[in-house]
Design a protein around this motif. Sequence first.
Motif, PDB file in Angstrom:
ATOM      1  N   ALA A  47     -10.897   6.555  -6.611  1.00 37.91           N
ATOM      2  CA  ALA A  47      -9.866   7.257  -7.375  1.00 37.91           C
ATOM      3  C   ALA A  47      -9.215   8.353  -6.537  1.00 37.91           C
ATOM      4  CB  ALA A  47     -10.465   7.842  -8.652  1.00 37.91           C
ATOM      5  N   ILE A  48     -10.014   9.086  -5.785  1.00 41.77           N
ATOM      6  CA  ILE A  48      -9.454  10.117  -4.902  1.00 41.77           C
ATOM      7  C   ILE A  48      -8.507   9.495  -3.889  1.00 41.77           C
ATOM      8  CG2 ILE A  48     -10.012  11.755  -3.056  1.00 41.77           C
ATOM      9  CD1 ILE A  48     -12.623  12.353  -4.593  1.00 41.77           C
ATOM     10  N   LEU A  49      -8.936   8.399  -3.289  1.00 40.05           N
ATOM     11  CA  LEU A  49      -8.106   7.738  -2.276  1.00 40.05           C
ATOM     12  C   LEU A  49      -6.842   7.141  -2.887  1.00 40.05           C
ATOM     13  CD1 LEU A  49     -10.939   6.048  -0.193  1.00 40.05           C
ATOM     14  CD2 LEU A  49      -9.483   7.962   0.513  1.00 40.05           C
ATOM     15  N   ALA A  50      -6.926   6.664  -4.122  1.00 40.27           N
ATOM     16  CA  ALA A  50      -5.722   6.155  -4.797  1.00 40.27           C
ATOM     17  C   ALA A  50      -4.690   7.268  -4.949  1.00 40.27           C
ATOM     18  CB  ALA A  50      -6.092   5.577  -6.160  1.00 40.27           C
ATOM     19  N   GLY A  51      -5.149   8.448  -5.363  1.00 43.31           N
ATOM     20  CA  GLY A  51      -4.225   9.579  -5.462  1.00 43.31           C
ATOM     21  C   GLY A  51      -3.658   9.970  -4.119  1.00 43.31           C
ATOM     22  N   ASP A  52      -4.496   9.953  -3.091  1.00 43.86           N
ATOM     23  CA  ASP A  52      -4.022  10.272  -1.741  1.00 43.86           C
ATOM     24  C   ASP A  52      -2.961   9.274  -1.284  1.00 43.86           C
ATOM     25  OD1 ASP A  52      -5.799  12.370  -1.650  1.00 43.86           O
ATOM     26  OD2 ASP A  52      -7.272  11.328  -0.403  1.00 43.86           O
ATOM     27  N   LEU A  53      -3.200   7.997  -1.542  1.00 39.64           N
ATOM     28  CA  LEU A  53      -2.249   6.975  -1.114  1.00 39.64           C
ATOM     29  C   LEU A  53      -0.891   7.175  -1.781  1.00 39.64           C
ATOM     30  CD1 LEU A  53      -1.572   4.429   0.442  1.00 39.64           C
ATOM     31  CD2 LEU A  53      -2.591   3.079  -1.410  1.00 39.64           C
ATOM     32  N   ALA A  54      -0.896   7.504  -3.066  1.00 35.03           N
ATOM     33  CA  ALA A  54       0.368   7.756  -3.761  1.00 35.03           C
ATOM     34  C   ALA A  54       1.117   8.917  -3.119  1.00 35.03           C
ATOM     35  CB  ALA A  54       0.111   8.043  -5.243  1.00 35.03           C
ATOM     36  N   ALA A  55       0.388   9.950  -2.699  1.00 32.75           N
ATOM     37  CA  ALA A  55       1.028  11.104  -2.058  1.00 32.75           C
ATOM     38  C   ALA A  55       1.673  10.719  -0.740  1.00 32.75           C
ATOM     39  CB  ALA A  55       0.000  12.217  -1.846  1.00 32.75           C
ATOM     40  N   PHE A  56       0.966   9.930   0.087  1.00 30.48           N
ATOM     41  CA  PHE A  56       1.525   9.530   1.378  1.00 30.48           C
ATOM     42  C   PHE A  56       2.708   8.580   1.206  1.00 30.48           C
ATOM     43  CE2 PHE A  56      -2.887  10.624   2.900  1.00 30.48           C
ATOM     44  CZ  PHE A  56      -2.495  11.764   3.577  1.00 30.48           C
ATOM     45  N   LEU A  57       2.624   7.696   0.224  1.00 30.78           N
ATOM     46  CA  LEU A  57       3.758   6.814  -0.052  1.00 30.78           C
ATOM     47  C   LEU A  57       4.974   7.612  -0.501  1.00 30.78           C
ATOM     48  CD1 LEU A  57       1.975   3.869  -1.924  1.00 30.78           C
ATOM     49  CD2 LEU A  57       2.873   3.850   0.420  1.00 30.78           C
ATOM     50  N   SER A  58       4.742   8.718  -1.198  1.00 24.72           N
ATOM     51  CA  SER A  58       5.860   9.524  -1.695  1.00 24.72           C
ATOM     52  C   SER A  58       6.648  10.153  -0.551  1.00 24.72           C
ATOM     53  CB  SER A  58       5.354  10.616  -2.649  1.00 24.72           C
ATOM     54  OG  SER A  58       4.720  11.671  -1.962  1.00 24.72           O
TER      55      SER A  58
END
Length: 363
Positions: free
Chosen positions: A133-144
């Motif tokens: 879950a932490i990594l999913a949130g991180d991935l969304a941030a980098f994609l943004s």
Amino acid sequence: MHANVTAALERAALHRTRFDSRFEQYFDGLGERFDVPVPSRYVPRCLELLREFSMRGGKRLRVVLLYEAARLVTTDEVPGLAEAALSIELLQTHGLVHDDIIDDAPLRRGGPSTYYAYRREFPDHGATALGLAILAGDLAAFLSTQVLLEAEAPAELRQALLAVHTRTAAETVAGQLADLERDSHALPDEEFLHTVTDFKSARYSILAPLTMGLLAAGGDPAPHRARLHRYARLVGIGEQMRDDFLDLFGPFGDDPADEAKSTGADIRSGRRTYAVRALLAAATGAEAALVEAALGDPDCPQATLGRIREIARGAGVDRRLKAEIRRYAEEASAEAASWGPYWREEAVEFFRSLPLWHVARMS
């Protein structure tokens, strides 16, 4: 309903519809721009969860504000605006995924939070579910940030949008830290609550879309930062008070979105929100003891929550909160009305009317 308000609401609905279609296209094409390790199963599942969570949507307030901010300058099609909208909503996904981890929240937008989706998939491996879950949130941030770098817009504009975006992301994290600090105070100062709302919510939900929309449309937001920030802060505080009211008292109007708001979560989580602070300041004796005992109790029964609502109403907390929500909405509207000399009148009217829409529904 006033014709200008009707037209603005119709534009807002169109912005949301167009954006949701564009968001679908973004996720459809993500595999072409993002190398997925083969034969990994976790990465595709992460992207699937991010897509499903993001597409549940909500009001898309940031998207509407972004497009309407561009209309302050022009009604023409604006290069880079769609990518700016994607970036701000992906940042929103990042923030909510991590918020739900911090709050241990099972639900979000009428479905499971990303964290709890992983907990169901890994019931015997809590650390794995948390890490994913932490990594999913991180991935969304980098994609943004990636979506801004790939925007079909001049390099100077891409850089300016990215500067606003990254600054806003850092300020939002600082706001989240202050939000956790807020709950360590028995009775936080109201100005501290305003600061938390400003950093955690107003800057990325209102100020950033306003700034990015103006930039994309060719405007220079720098000379106007103070007035834009005043507006964002006033709207943000009013909206946060409204959310806090809904959590304690339930719906106060005929907005269908209010019906989806659960009540009692702030009490059970021990959050010192505007509503909880007002309640703590007003309650005395045995009633204060009841509230204090319930704060932070995840198993607090509905009957106790009902009694707490009765105490709050008896102390006039609901009336005072409504008055404060109305005051902040009117001050925000007055701030936007002062924008007339700088930008297009029709678009200024949208921002003048926006804070008053929810207030009109309050009984």
